[in-house]
Design an enzyme around this catalytic site. Structure first.
Site, PDB file in Angstrom:
ATOM      1  CG  ASP A  44       6.829   8.944 -85.131  1.00 58.47           C
ATOM      2  OD1 ASP A  44       6.638   7.772 -84.631  1.00 58.47           O
ATOM      3  OD2 ASP A  44       7.543   9.461 -86.008  1.00 58.47           O
ATOM      4  CB  SER A  45       2.269   5.236 -83.369  1.00 58.40           C
ATOM      5  OG  SER A  45       2.414   5.621 -82.105  1.00 58.40           O
ATOM      6  CG  ASP A  83       8.545   8.845 -81.375  1.00 59.46           C
ATOM      7  OD1 ASP A  83       9.796   8.360 -80.880  1.00 59.46           O
ATOM      8  OD2 ASP A  83       7.839   7.860 -81.800  1.00 59.46           O
ATOM      9  CE  LYS A 112      10.314   5.643 -79.799  1.00 59.03           C
ATOM     10  NZ  LYS A 112      10.200   5.716 -81.145  1.00 59.03           N
ATOM     11  CD  GLU A 114      11.282   5.629 -86.214  1.00 58.04           C
ATOM     12  OE1 GLU A 114      11.650   5.544 -87.354  1.00 58.04           O
ATOM     13  OE2 GLU A 114      10.404   5.625 -85.993  1.00 58.04           O
ATOM     14  CD  GLU A 181       8.338  -0.695 -84.533  1.00 59.38           C
ATOM     15  OE1 GLU A 181       8.972   0.351 -83.994  1.00 59.38           O
ATOM     16  OE2 GLU A 181       7.184  -0.722 -85.024  1.00 59.38           O
TER      17      GLU A 181
HETATM   18  O1  KIV Z   1       5.543   5.824 -82.563  1.00 63.08           O
HETATM   19  C1  KIV Z   1       5.496   4.737 -81.688  1.00 63.08           C
HETATM   20  O2  KIV Z   1       4.458   4.502 -81.245  1.00 63.08           O
HETATM   21  C2  KIV Z   1       6.893   4.275 -81.364  1.00 63.08           C
HETATM   22  C3  KIV Z   1       6.559   2.805 -80.781  1.00 63.08           C
HETATM   23  C4  KIV Z   1       6.226   1.738 -82.017  1.00 63.08           C
HETATM   24  C5  KIV Z   1       7.829   2.012 -80.331  1.00 63.08           C
HETATM   25  O3  KIV Z   1       7.764   4.618 -81.750  1.00 63.08           O
END
Ligand code: KIV
Length: 263
Positions: A44-45, A83, A112, A114, A181
């Protein structure tokens, strides 16, 4: 071409060759990355490096689905993780509904989430319903507003014990691997040694079971800020700007297109 990994080969990679994970958000880059990445994370970056937002919190499920499909089109033989955005896994029911949408509307291999022990029941619920889950502990970008900034984790004994508890709970809940992280290297190494699934680090030193970097950071495309843990393997921004400046010069001078680029 790297052979496509599976949940089992990823788990079995523990204590063998470190896993190479990259983020990608589109087919073009995913296609280039598939030669060297074991796993592509549609992080989600993308809300920051692709959409220009200041954090990941406004990422929508629709954005994640769109970009995951693009990545899977570009790298159809690479293991992909999508994500789950902020707000899409606040309880078991919500999480399952959104994870099912990701699995039904994209070919992603896993999602994924968090969080540590606080998310264990959600991870377990997804796994029990056929969704492969990668955990994410330590610095959690989706908590940036709640915590008032991005903070390195595991700095004292209490925080270190909590992180180990998080990692072990995420493993027990059924995650097949986890990202760690923004954690001091010795703490991340200790955690990797005390769980039996791969722990993939970002800003967590080299004592873990693999590494992940955000593509725009590692290719030097993002100029605003370079965190200490990022190594730029390419001066991407400089190269792109030089190319564009050259293009501008040639367009104005009418030396482009020349005969070789004209029908
Ligand atoms: O969103 C993302 O790119 C991530 C990485 C920082 C692991 O979760």
């Amino acid at each position: 071409m790297i052979k496509k990994m599976t949940i089992n080969t990823i788990k079995q990679s523990k204590n063998t060759t470190p896993l190479v994970m990259m983020t990608a958000y589109d087919a073009l880059f995913a296609n280039l990355f598939q030669e060297s990445a074991d796993i592509i994370l549609i992080g989600d970056s993308l809300n920051m490096s692709f959409a220009g937002k200041s954090d990941t919190l406004s990422t929508s499920l629709e954005q994640m689905i769109y970009h995951t499909n693009a990545v899977c089109n570009g790298a159809p033989h690479t293991f992909t993780i999508c994500d789950m955005p902020f707000g899409t896994y606040t309880c078991k029911t919500t999480a399952l509904r959104h994870a099912v949408r990701i699995f039904q509307e994209t070919p992603a291999d896993a999602v994924k989430i968090e969080g540590g022990s606080d998310k264990a029941d959600i991870i377990q619920h997804l796994v029990n319903n056929g969704i492969a889950v990668c955990g994410h502990i330590g610095l959690l970008p989706q908590s940036v507003r709640g915590e008032g900034g991005y903070m390195v984790k595991g700095k004292d004994d209490t925080a270190k014990a909590q992180l180990l508890h998080d990692a072990q709970t995420v493993e027990a809940a059924g995650a097949f691997c986890m990202v760690i992280e923004g954690v001091k290297a010795d703490v991340a190494t200790h955690i990797a040694h005390h769980v039996s699934i791969p722990v993939i680090g970002i800003g967590a030193g080299n004592g873990v079971d693999g590494q992940v970097l955000v593509f725009s950071d590692m290719l030097g495309l993002f100029e605003a800020f370079t965190p200490k843990f990022v190594k730029q393997y390419l001066q991407g921004a400089t190269l792109v700007k030089e190319a564009l400046a050259q293009y501008r010069t040639e367009v104005i001078a009418k030396t482009f297109p020349d005969k070789t680029h004209t029908y």
